[in-house]
Each structure stands twice: as structure tokens, then as C-alpha cells.
Design a protein around this motif. Structure first.
Motif, PDB file in Angstrom:
ATOM      1  N   ARG A 416      48.441  43.439  30.154  1.00  0.00           N
ATOM      2  CA  ARG A 416      47.051  43.337  30.589  1.00  0.00           C
ATOM      3  C   ARG A 416      46.889  43.968  31.967  1.00  0.00           C
ATOM      4  O   ARG A 416      45.978  44.768  32.196  1.00  0.00           O
ATOM      5  CB  ARG A 416      46.605  41.860  30.586  1.00  0.00           C
ATOM      6  CG  ARG A 416      45.389  41.537  31.421  1.00  0.00           C
ATOM      7  CD  ARG A 416      44.209  42.441  31.135  1.00  0.00           C
ATOM      8  NE  ARG A 416      43.593  42.209  29.825  1.00  0.00           N
ATOM      9  CZ  ARG A 416      42.742  43.069  29.255  1.00  0.00           C
ATOM     10  NH1 ARG A 416      42.428  44.215  29.838  1.00  0.00           N
ATOM     11  NH2 ARG A 416      42.230  42.789  28.071  1.00  0.00           N
ATOM     12  N   ASP A 419      47.273  47.693  31.803  1.00  0.00           N
ATOM     13  CA  ASP A 419      46.062  48.245  31.199  1.00  0.00           C
ATOM     14  C   ASP A 419      44.924  48.273  32.220  1.00  0.00           C
ATOM     15  O   ASP A 419      44.207  49.261  32.346  1.00  0.00           O
ATOM     16  CB  ASP A 419      45.667  47.420  29.976  1.00  0.00           C
ATOM     17  CG  ASP A 419      44.355  47.889  29.355  1.00  0.00           C
ATOM     18  OD1 ASP A 419      44.405  48.807  28.526  1.00  0.00           O
ATOM     19  OD2 ASP A 419      43.286  47.367  29.723  1.00  0.00           O
ATOM     20  N   ASP A 420      44.788  47.198  32.964  1.00  0.00           N
ATOM     21  CA  ASP A 420      43.718  47.164  33.969  1.00  0.00           C
ATOM     22  C   ASP A 420      43.920  48.239  35.028  1.00  0.00           C
ATOM     23  O   ASP A 420      42.963  48.892  35.454  1.00  0.00           O
ATOM     24  CB  ASP A 420      43.650  45.776  34.632  1.00  0.00           C
ATOM     25  CG  ASP A 420      42.997  44.747  33.707  1.00  0.00           C
ATOM     26  OD1 ASP A 420      42.584  45.137  32.592  1.00  0.00           O
ATOM     27  OD2 ASP A 420      42.905  43.563  34.094  1.00  0.00           O
ATOM     28  N   THR A 423      42.986  51.568  33.137  1.00  0.00           N
ATOM     29  CA  THR A 423      41.706  51.790  32.439  1.00  0.00           C
ATOM     30  C   THR A 423      40.478  51.276  33.181  1.00  0.00           C
ATOM     31  O   THR A 423      39.361  51.658  32.838  1.00  0.00           O
ATOM     32  CB  THR A 423      41.696  51.124  31.042  1.00  0.00           C
ATOM     33  OG1 THR A 423      41.787  49.695  31.186  1.00  0.00           O
ATOM     34  CG2 THR A 423      42.844  51.611  30.172  1.00  0.00           C
ATOM     35  N   GLU A 427      36.317  51.850  32.844  1.00  0.00           N
ATOM     36  CA  GLU A 427      35.620  50.736  32.188  1.00  0.00           C
ATOM     37  C   GLU A 427      34.456  50.234  33.027  1.00  0.00           C
ATOM     38  O   GLU A 427      33.379  49.930  32.508  1.00  0.00           O
ATOM     39  CB  GLU A 427      36.615  49.586  31.923  1.00  0.00           C
ATOM     40  CG  GLU A 427      37.502  49.876  30.731  1.00  0.00           C
ATOM     41  CD  GLU A 427      38.725  48.972  30.633  1.00  0.00           C
ATOM     42  OE1 GLU A 427      39.364  48.950  29.588  1.00  0.00           O
ATOM     43  OE2 GLU A 427      39.045  48.295  31.636  1.00  0.00           O
ATOM     44  N   LYS A 435      37.619  43.591  35.803  1.00  0.00           N
ATOM     45  CA  LYS A 435      39.013  43.448  35.425  1.00  0.00           C
ATOM     46  C   LYS A 435      39.782  42.851  36.610  1.00  0.00           C
ATOM     47  O   LYS A 435      39.206  42.577  37.654  1.00  0.00           O
ATOM     48  CB  LYS A 435      39.576  44.809  35.001  1.00  0.00           C
ATOM     49  CG  LYS A 435      38.803  45.404  33.828  1.00  0.00           C
ATOM     50  CD  LYS A 435      38.929  44.531  32.583  1.00  0.00           C
ATOM     51  CE  LYS A 435      37.972  44.958  31.497  1.00  0.00           C
ATOM     52  NZ  LYS A 435      38.654  45.389  30.288  1.00  0.00           N
TER      53      LYS A 435
HETATM   54 MN    MN Z   1      41.250  48.049  29.622  1.00  0.00          MN
END
Ligand code: MN
Ligand code: 0FV
Ligand code: MN
Ligand code: MN
Ligand code: MN
Length: 528
Positions: A416, A419-420, A423, A427, A435
Motif C-alpha cells: 500500500r 503504491d501510494d 501513484t 491520483e 493517500k
Molecule cells: Mn494508488
């Protein structure tokens, strides 16, 4: 009236179905099986010849593992490491050889032997810091660096090893004269070995390896033969994907079949796990679409309905079946229900995030991460992983997994956060829930850069120590499961270290894909 819909603007797939179908490799030929067997016998002889030469044994095992061919020699390796582990405590001699001690420590821990951090005692000064006189030995410092990532929380010596080695390698990397050693150091500083995806590491390692050519021949041949199997699996999955029509019908969602397959390869690379790879790829495709529905495309009303539908997972047709089928069906239904519950959990988490986004709510970091480690879906993945690698499935294992032990939770949280990091910039632009970075900035008032540093240096590092603890020191109720669990965190780095390697079509992922799935490795001549 139709509500204005948002779009993810993720870009089209760069992997055309017809292109995937056109992939070929000569390495399906049976003659290669024979060649590989012959090479395996030769490598076995090399292994046997290292008897009583600890350093040679260690380096050989390290090479075999980096090439991802060590499973062919599992028994020999277990025996050698077992002997080395016993010796370590029998004679208690403390050689002041940084490379040997570090390599031994890492390989033993990597292979499940609980060697204590105190083996580094003789390298420390009175304050417990590594003595500066060892800093000139770059090879040794590099080994120490890699070893330090096998630490668990509270291991001060290993923390100090990590700091010491990172500092000296960073300082020296530009001045190292030996080109191969310099590349090894650069590569290690980018990401330590323990955090890397096996197959990608194997591909890289073959490019820089300059040891015994027999080993390299086997490594390259094995890689190419496995690639042939991967290609075949990818082609079949691409046909399945085309038949579903998902990509054509759902133009708003990411169309990322080969990327999903790469994910699955990172998770369970072993040839015998073809079925888990197939399953995982399909699930990843579904998840990607559902995530895009929640994040960008669906209206709140639709999302509510969808979540409710998945939550119900209702079936009424049972009465129409004859008795024996009812029983069979019920068993099947119950088993599927187990998973349906997981899907509902995922959708509830997605829904909550959508609620936060649509109402402009700013969660605290704690509130965020407690939801977000679920919404990255990967513990769901873990369950599927379990169902796929384990036969027969049993209730004891399921109860264990039900409690979301650290072995599930920590790597999912790392994923997670990775990914944060990769991305969230995009986002936030397209409209999404804050996030981790944003929650943390809001909570502490720090800059984005500081938030990123904090996540990389403190959070991820800490989580992976917890993960090491699970792998090394906790009970292992499920065979194979611990081994693949860490792969999720590794996949996270490989996809997200340099941005959105999953959503953005033309990223490093493309390079990985070509090297892993498209291009065979040239095999060095057998007579060299
Ligand atoms: Mn993401
Ligand atoms: C993350 O996307 C991502 F890669 C998803 C959801 C699908 C991949 C799943 C597998 C390959 C198993 P994104 O950054 O949009 O996810 P969040 O949760 O941040 O919306
Ligand atoms: Mn492996
Ligand atoms: Mn998303
Ligand atoms: Mn999402």
C-alpha cells in the motif's frame, strides 16, 4: 440526468493481443531438457567439490539463489548450510572477515537458520559501532549491507550495520574501479537483494556475472525454458481476456493483462505454480476494473448498489437440484462464500474511500492505513495464494489466516505504501481519497518530500523488520506460505519504486516484461 463521470486517463495498453500471440521461443524443444539435466549434473559436481571450503560454498549458494536455480539443488544446499550453522557455534572462532561473516549470516537467515546478530561482535568498537578500519573493504561492506536487511526490530547491531554500510557505499560508489563491483554496489543501494523480485534479479545477475561459465549456462538455459512456459501461460490468459470482452466493453478501466501476469510471476515464480499464476492474473484483472469503478467511474448510488450486491452473494436455485448435487453444490457454494466474503470486504473498503473522497473527508494517518492496507486488496490475494498453493485446504489454516496475522498484514501494508508513493500524485490530480502522503502532511504539517522520506525510511523499513520477524521467528503453520508472502512487498517495489509501473503503460515495467517474457538470454558457448 447523467452525472458527469470522471476518467482515469491511464492510457491504452501497449500489449496488443495479436502481439502477445505472436511471441515465440525455441526453448520449448525437448533437446533442452536433456541439456539442462547434463548441466545440473555438472553443477552438482562443482557443489560437491567445494566441500570444506566455507567461503566457496557460501558464494556458490549465493550465486545459485540469485540465478533462481537453487531449487534444483535444495538437498545439497540444506545440508551445507546446516553444517555451517552447527560449526558456527561449535568452534566459536570469530574470524575477522567481514565478507565471510556477512554472507554466512545472510544466507543462514534467508534459509531459515536463526543465527544471532552477535556474530558481528568482533567488528564493533566499545560504543557498539562498526570499526572504521573495515570501511575500505568494499566487497565486505556490500555483504554487510545486504545482510543488514535480514534484521528484525530491536536488533541494534544490524541497525548500525545498515547505517555504516549505507554511508560508506554511498560515499564510495563513484570511485570503485572494478566495474562489476561498482555496478553491484549501485544496484544494491537502489534496492537491497532481500527486497527484490527473484526472477528480475536473476536476469540482472546474469548480465554482470563473471564466474564459472557452467553455472551461467545452466542459469540462462533454465531461465529460457521457464520463459517458454510463461509465454505459453500469457498467451492462454490473453485469449481468456479477449473472450471476456472486458477491455472492449469497459473503456474507462485500465486494460493491463500482461502487467497483471507479471505481478503473478513475481508472486509465485516457480514453474509448478502455473495454476496460482493463472488464478492470480484473472483476479488482478478483476480487481483493477473494480478499483477503477470505485475510484473514478461509478456514481455514489451505483457504488452503493454494487457493494450491496457483492455483499449479498445470494443464491436461491438450490431446490431444483437432485440431492447428490445439492450436497456437491452446497460444498462448492460454501467454499466460494469464503471468498465472496473477502470480495465484500474489499468492496466495503473501496466504498469507504469513495465516501471519504466524495465528502471531502481527511482521515488521520492511522484511520487511513487501517483501511488502505485492506483496499490494496492484497490480503485478499494472499487468501487466493493460499488456496492455490495448498492442497488440501484445511480449517486450521483458514482460522490462522482469518486473524490477518503479520505475515499477511505487513507486506500488504508495504505494498500500500509503495503504491501510494508511486501513484498518489496522479491520483490526487484526477480526484481520489487522500493517500498516506497527504494524510501525513496534513497531520504533521510537513512537506511532501519529508512525508515521502518518512514513509521510505521509517515506515517501510520498520514493517519489513516485522515481516522478517514473522518469517524467521514465528511459527510457520502453513508450508510454502511464508516463502511467497514476502514476494508481495517485493512486487510493490518493482512496480512502484520509480512511479506508477502498473497504471502507466510505458514505464520500467515494460523493460521487465520484455526481459522476463519476450527475449531469451543468449547462452554462452558450452566449451568456453
Ligand atoms: Mn494508488
Ligand atoms: C493499484 O492501483 C493496483 F495496481 C490495483 C488496484 C490492481 C492491481 C492488482 C493486482 C495486479 C493484483 P491503484 O493505485 O489505483 O490502487 P488504489 O487502491 O490506490 O486506488
Ligand atoms: Mn524462489
Ligand atoms: Mn485506484
Ligand atoms: Mn482505490
Amino acid at each position: 440526468m447523467e452525472e458527469a463521470r470522471r476518467s482515469g486517463n491511464y492510457g491504452r495498453s501497449i500489449w496488443d493481443h495479436d502481439y502477445v500471440q505472436s511471441l515465440t521461443t525455441p526453448y520449448t524443444d525437448k533437446k533442452y531438457v536433456e541439456q539442462a539435466e547434463k548441466l545440473k549434473r555438472q553443477v552438482q559436481i562443482i557443489i560437491d567439490e567445494t566441500e570444506n571450503h566455507t567461503l566457496e560454498q557460501l558464494e556458490l549458494i549465493d550465486n545459485l539463489q540469485r540465478f533462481h536455480i537453487s531449487h534444483h539443488f535444495e538437498d545439497s544446499i540444506k545440508k551445507i548450510l546446516g553444517d555451517i550453522y552447527r560449526d558456527e557455534f561449535d568452534d566459536g572462532k570469530h574470524v575477522q572477515h567481514l565478507h565471510v561473516t556477512s554472507l554466512k549470516f545472510r544466507l543462514l537467515r534467508q534459509n531459515g537458520f536463526l543465527v544471532p546478530q552477535e556474530v558481528f561482535g568482533s567488528f564493533l568498537d566499545k560504543e557498539g559501532n562498526f570499526k572504521e578500519c573495515f570501511a575500505g573493504d568494499v566487497k565486505g561492506v556490500l555483504s554487510l549491507y545486504e545482510a543488514s536487511f535480514l534484521s528484525v526490530e530491536g536488533e541494534r547491531i544490524l541497525d548500525s550495520a545498515k547505517k555504516f554500510s549505507t554511508r560508506h557505499l554511498t560515499e564510495k560508489v563513484k570511485q570503485i574501479e572494478d566495474a562489476i563491483l561498482a555496478e553491484k554496489v549501485r544496484h544494491a543501494l537502489e534496492l537491497p537483494l532481500h527486497w527484490r523480485v527473484h526472477k528480475l534479479e536473476a536476469r540482472w545477475f546474469m548480465n554482470i556475472y563473471n564466474g564459472d561459465p557452467i553455472l551461467l549456462q545452466l542459469a540462462a538455459l533454465d531461465f529460457n525454458m521457464v520463459q517458454a512456459i510463461y509465454q505459453d501461460e500469457l498467451k492462454q490468459l490473453s485469449r481468456w481476456h479477449k473472450e471476456t470482452g472486458l477491455a472492449d466493453k469497459l473503456g474507462f478501466a485500465r486494460d493491463r493483462l500482461p502487467e497483471c501476469y507479471l505481478w503473478a510471476v513475481g508472486y509465485t515464480p516457480e514453474v509448478r505454480f502455473g495454476y496460482p499464476r493463472e488464478f492470480m492474473t484473472k483476479i488482478a484483472v478483476m480487481i483493477t476494473i473494480i478499483d477503477d469503478i470505485y475510484d473514478v467511474y461509478g456514481t455514489m448510488d451505483e457504488l452503493e448498489l454494487f457493494t450491496d450486491t457483492v455483499e449479498r452473494w445470494d443464491i436461491n436455485a438450490l431446490e431444483r437440484l437432485p440431492g447428490y448435487m445439492r450436497i456437491s453444490f452446497l460444498a462448492l457454494f460454501n467454499c466460494a462464500n469464503e471468498l465472496a466474503y473477502k470480495w465484500a470486504e474489499l468492496c466495503r473498503a473501496y466504498y469507504k474511500e469513495a465516501q471519504w473522497f466524495h465528502s471531502g473527508y481527511r482521515p488521520s494517518t492511522n484511520e487511513y492505513i487501517n483501511l488502505a492496507w485492506v483496499s490494496i486488496i492484497f490480503m485478499n490475494n494472499f487468501f487466493h495464494g493460499y488456496f492455490c498453493i495448498t492442497n488440501p485446504i484445511n480449517t486450521k489454516d483458514l482460522h490462522f489466516l482469518e486473524q490477518y496475522p503479520g505475515i499477511i498484514r505487513w507486506p500488504a501494508t508495504v505494498l500500500r505504501l509503495a503504491d501510494d508513493l508511486g501513484t498518489s500524485s496522479a491520483e490526487i490530480k484526477r480526484g481520489d481519497v487522500p493517500k498516506y502522503i497527504q494524510c501525513y502532511m496534513h497531520e504533521t504539517g510537513c512537506s511532501e518530500e519529508d512525508a515521502r522520506e518518512h514513509i521510505k525510511k521509517d515506515l517501510i523499513d520498520g514493517l519489513l523488520k516485522k515481516m522478517n520477524n514473522e518469517i524467521l521467528f514465528m511459527d510457520k503453520p502453513i508450508e510454502n506460505f511464508q516463502a511467497i508472502a514476502m514476494n508481495l512487498a517485493r512486487i510493490g517495489f518493482s512496480f512502484y519504486q520509480f512511479g506508477d509501473g502498473f497504471g502507466a503503460p510505458d514505464s520500467d515495467t515494460k523493460t521487465y516484461m520484455v526481459s522476463l517474457l519476450v527475449e531469451p538470454i543468449p547462452i554462452p558457448s558450452p566449451r568456453s
